[in-house]
Enzyme design. Structure first.
Site, PDB file in Angstrom:
ATOM      1  N   ILE A   7     -14.375  51.826  57.753  1.00 23.75           N
ATOM      2  CA  ILE A   7     -13.751  50.889  56.836  1.00 23.75           C
ATOM      3  C   ILE A   7     -13.948  49.441  57.316  1.00 23.75           C
ATOM      4  CG2 ILE A   7     -11.937  52.447  56.056  1.00 23.75           C
ATOM      5  CD1 ILE A   7     -10.006  51.190  58.061  1.00 23.75           C
ATOM      6  N   CYS A  29     -15.152  42.146  52.187  1.00 15.92           N
ATOM      7  CA  CYS A  29     -14.518  41.127  53.031  1.00 15.92           C
ATOM      8  C   CYS A  29     -13.235  40.621  52.380  1.00 15.92           C
ATOM      9  CB  CYS A  29     -15.454  39.955  53.281  1.00 15.92           C
ATOM     10  SG  CYS A  29     -14.682  38.701  54.316  1.00 15.92           S
ATOM     11  N   ASN A  58     -21.867  44.023  51.994  1.00 17.78           N
ATOM     12  CA  ASN A  58     -20.464  43.730  52.246  1.00 17.78           C
ATOM     13  C   ASN A  58     -19.791  43.505  50.901  1.00 17.78           C
ATOM     14  OD1 ASN A  58     -18.002  42.712  52.923  1.00 17.78           O
ATOM     15  ND2 ASN A  58     -18.758  41.075  54.236  1.00 17.78           N
ATOM     16  N   GLY A  97     -13.825  51.518  62.626  1.00 21.89           N
ATOM     17  CA  GLY A  97     -12.402  51.208  62.637  1.00 21.89           C
ATOM     18  C   GLY A  97     -11.745  51.540  63.957  1.00 21.89           C
ATOM     19  N   LEU A 121     -16.531  34.543  56.490  1.00 22.84           N
ATOM     20  CA  LEU A 121     -17.983  34.722  56.398  1.00 22.84           C
ATOM     21  C   LEU A 121     -18.802  33.476  56.704  1.00 22.84           C
ATOM     22  CD1 LEU A 121     -18.293  37.101  53.311  1.00 22.84           C
ATOM     23  CD2 LEU A 121     -18.784  37.650  55.681  1.00 22.84           C
ATOM     24  N   GLY A 142      -9.289  46.540  65.205  1.00 17.49           N
ATOM     25  CA  GLY A 142      -8.862  46.977  66.536  1.00 17.49           C
ATOM     26  C   GLY A 142      -8.260  48.367  66.498  1.00 17.49           C
TER      27      GLY A 142
END
Lengths: 308, 270
Positions: free
Chosen positions: A196, A135, A132, A248, A78, A222
């Protein structure tokens, strides 16, 4: 201009009205500037900016990323310029565009979340907040707020008290039952839920027997994570009535359509931006093409039409 | 809305030294002329494995009648470059670039010293080519180091354009048996800091030892760094390097967007 037969692709996430269901995912699109030379920001559903904290954050020491099969790990931690610098230095640029700006926010305490939310609610040009609480790469806050339903609810409520803007809560997949967290934040007043965030993962260097990431663990993103994301979106849309944003591994319009069909009202494109800066534009065009080909007039007609 | 991803066509991809390849890629004429030190992100069109594009610095660039020719000199070090090495003439690649900041060029009339290790010669060669248009070769000196003779690459242009080329190998199989940084250190008194610009690119160990050598003096040295990257455009924050910022405190900057060229003195080595 396309003919009047061009499908309607605007979506409403409660009060938040989007030109189309395609947003950028936080942390993959900088503050918008980084991709403004590649993408017409006006054409995006929304720009979700890199996570902002009350004070600037240094981030984690390198190496921070590692390629994996069908994706990558990151442990950026972050790194950001802080909410004040964002409002002063970055927001004026984004205000030049006719695009919804969603500020992703992060805190180490309830109080920090509240303060950041308050500052952004007062700033001109922010259309929604995304909390958020997911994280995986920071020691305090982040995922620890997102893995306990009570804590997740409390932080949502705390921000709702301060924020006049719609509040989206971004969930972590690193939990036993994501629907429980989703229900908790909905009850606490979340206006929408996005999911997600990345899945915690690792990679080992056989030559040195050390981790490839200095932080040891990192968040996997990815196309490798898309099936997991789809499953979790499916679990959540069944249990909540607020709008859900699917995230996602989306690389193509087909990927995005899978999430919409499951019931997500919108999607976020993340890691795809890194390898194809035009990914968002291609997804928007691809959704239109799909609708046209299937003689569907409005994208909302396909949302939640999954046939299990 | 100015930048495009270019589809490049490989016109040549040949192993010119052990594990070192020269790739020539034709791109549209609208490709921006790169500055020495800039790089491209390259990926095989339509392939998602390897997933990420690879950052490769530009070795040479020329404009032809209706296209541009980008030359990339690269060493096979992993999965991505391994697959690049297998591409045949006519294959298509996606090219994003030129990216990053090039070397800052100091005023004419100074001595310029280039220090390159291994494949680090690639951006140095483009810099030498570029500077040779303004500087007489008598002012340009290159120190080049490689592990062994079979790893020596990219000296064709520098040897024509620099009056003094010092080649070192770790095993003495070509040139002096020495480390490139030590060869430079031995000659250091030939150069006056106020009157000399140093440019360097090479492995981390080489740059660290150069930092130690130059630590006490006042030489200005720009270095081009290498780091794993995801985006190459400044968004992902993956390619962080620890530097001293303007307030002299630790900051992580992006090799892709804040670099890849940095002032050697600003880098914090851990």
């Amino acid at each position: 201009m396309k003919s009047k037969t061009s499908p309607q692709i605007a979506v409403h996430l409660g009060r938040l009205k989007l030109k189309n269901p395609v947003m950028t995912a936080s942390g993959t699109f900088g503050y918008g500037e980084e991709y403004a030379d590649y993408v017409d920001l006006n054409r995006l559903g929304a720009v979700v900016v890199k996570g902002l904290s009350l004070k600037p954050r240094l981030g984690n020491p390198p190496p921070r990323i590692m390629e994996t099969t069908g994706g990558m790990l990151n442990a950026v931690g972050l790194q950001n310029i802080g909410v004040d610098a964002f409002i002063e230095e970055k927001l004026p640029f984004l205000r030049k565009y006719d695009v919804a700006v969603i500020a992703n926010i992060y805190g180490e305490t309830y109080d920090e979340y509240k303060k950041v939310a308050k500052k952004l609610s007062a700033a001109k040009g922010v259309h929604a907040l995304e909390l958020n609480i997911s994280c995986p790469n920071v020691k305090k806050g982040g995922v620890s707020f997102g893995s306990d339903p009570k804590v997740a609810a409390r932080v949502t409520q705390a921000v709702k008290e301060e924020a006049s803007l719609p509040v989206i809560v971004k969930l972590t997949p690193n939990v036993t039952d994501i629907a429980v967290i989703a229900q908790a934040v909905e009850k606490a007043g979340a206006d929408a839920i996005s999911l997600i965030n990345t899945l915690t993962g690792m990679a080992v260097d056989l030559k040195t027997r050390k981790p490839y990431l200095r932080n040891i663990t990192g968040g996997l993103s990815g196309p490798a994570i898309k099936p997991v994301a789809l499953r979790m979106v499916w679990e959540v849309v069944k249990k909540v009535s607020v709008p859900v944003i699917g995230i996602g591994g989306i690389m193509t319009a087909e990927d995005a359509l899978e999430f919409l069909i499951l019931g997500a009202k919108a999607v976020q494109i993340g890691t795809a931006n890194f390898i194809n800066p035009h990914a968002t534009m291609e997804v928007i065009e691809g959704i239109k093409d799909y609708l046209t080909a299937n003689k569907i007039k409005d994208v909302n007609e396909i949302i939640g039409t999954f046939q299990p | 809305m100015a930048k495009n991803i270019y589809i490049g066509e490989i016109s040549k991809n040949k192993e010119i030294q052990e594990d070192c390849f020269l790739m020539k890629v034709k791109v549209a004429a609208s490709f921006e002329t790169p500055l020495p030190g800039q790089f491209v992100m390259i990926r095989i069109a339509g392939l998602n494995d390897p997933f990420l594009s690879r950052p490769i610095s530009i070795y040479s660039f020329s404009r032809r009648n209706n296209f541009c020719l980008i030359e990339l000199l690269y060493r096979v070090v992993g999965k991505g470059t391994q697959i690049m090495a297998g591409l045949i003439e006519g294959s298509q690649v996606e090219i994003n670039g030129p990216l990053g900041n090039g070397f800052e060029i100091d005023s004419v009339g100074k001595n310029v010293v280039f220090i390159a290790g291994g494949i680090g010669i690639a951006p140095m060669s483009l810099l030498i080519e570029n500077l040779s248009r303004r500087f007489p070769s008598s002012l340009m000196t290159l120190y080049f180091g490689a592990q062994r003779e079979t790893a020596v690459v990219g000296l064709d242009k520098p040897q024509k354009l620099c009056h003094d080329v010092n080649v070192c190998t770790d095993d003495g199989s070509l040139g002096e048996k020495n480390l490139v940084t030590q060869a430079f250190q031995k000659d250091m008194k030939k150069f006056l800091p106020a009157n000399t610009s140093i440019y360097a690119c090479g492995p981390r160990g080489m740059l660290l030892s150069l930092a130690k050598i130059l630590n006490k003096g006042t030489f200005n040295c720009q270095v081009s760094l290498e780091e794993r990257m995801a985006c190459g455009t400044g968004a992902c924050m993956g390619c962080a390097v620890a530097v001293k910022d303007k307030k002299n405190t630790l900051a992580y900057q992006r090799v892709c967007a804040d670099g890849p060229v940095f002032n050697l003195r600003d880098i914090i080595w851990e």
